[in-house]
Design an enzyme around this catalytic site. Structure first.
Site, short mmCIF file in Angstrom:
data_model
loop_
_atom_site.label_atom_id
_atom_site.label_comp_id
_atom_site.label_asym_id
_atom_site.label_seq_id
_atom_site.Cartn_x
_atom_site.Cartn_y
_atom_site.Cartn_z
N SER A 74 0.84 -1.19 0.00
CA SER A 74 0.00 0.00 0.00
C SER A 74 0.88 1.24 0.00
CB SER A 74 -0.91 0.01 1.23
OG SER A 74 -1.80 1.12 1.19
N ASP A 75 0.37 2.29 -0.61
CA ASP A 75 1.10 3.55 -0.59
C ASP A 75 0.09 4.70 -0.64
OD1 ASP A 75 4.05 4.50 -0.82
OD2 ASP A 75 2.89 5.88 -2.05
#
Length: 196
Positions: A74-75
């Site tokens: 995730s970012d």
């Protein structure tokens, strides 16, 4: 327990304590591994595209170390007035970011990629935060109180940072903290995992 009835291993490709806390809400057993990737944006890359690319890169970096596991990458990238903002890292940078965003809308692009070996599913949830007009003294007090140096856009929404916002628009309130759980649950379903 027979191998066929055991849940697949889940690995969070992150060193973020915020993402680990969020994933823990789903009551899944998981381990954390920090991916070593270059998070620099490419020339002309949008916030949404950067978040998607980095989420996929994090999952890809860790999946090689854990074959057969479901890896969650995730970012989050903050974007305001056409400018991309990552983690400020230092007090002065946090004050500058928040001063730049005062009275404006920040879009937090939060991307997720789930990958098991060569099988991959991704998604993105944007969250728009309409910031109050803030005096520099307010910003300085906030930065001293919350120390949001490791948060994109220098805003720790799960703490005092929410007081900086006039309103927040999102399909998932956990997206703003860094891991949209509704999307994670949906993508886990693509791998045959059913929650609760």
């Amino acid at each position: 327990m027979p191998e066929s009835s055991r849940s697949p291993m889940i690995v969070l490709a992150s060193s973020s304590p915020y993402r680990a806390e969020l994933l823990g809400r789903l009551r899944l057993d998981f381990e954390k591994l920090s991916p070593a990737i270059d998070e620099s944006p490419a020339a002309g890359e949008s916030g949404a595209d950067l978040a998607r690319r980095l989420a996929a890169a994090k999952a890809a970096a860790v999946v090689r170390q854990r074959p057969g596991a479901i890896v969650i990458g995730s970012d989050q990238v903050a974007e305001c007035r056409g400018r991309l903002m990552g983690k400020p890292g230092a007090r002065d940078a946090a004050i500058e970011q928040l001063s730049f965003c005062s009275g404006a809308a920040i879009v937090f692009h939060t991307a997720v990629t789930l990958r098991r070996d060569d099988e991959e599913f991704s998604g993105l949830i944007p969250t728009t935060v309409h910031m109050r007009r803030l005096r520099r003294t307010q910003i300085e007090r906030y930065v001293e109180a919350d120390r949001p140096l490791d948060c994109a856009g220098a805003m720790k929404s799960e703490a005092l940072g929410i007081s900086l916002a006039e309103r927040v628009t999102s399909d998932d309130p956990t997206a703003l903290i860094g891991l949209p759980l509704t999307l994670v649950v949906r993508l886990l379903g693509r791998f045959g995992m059913e929650l609760p």
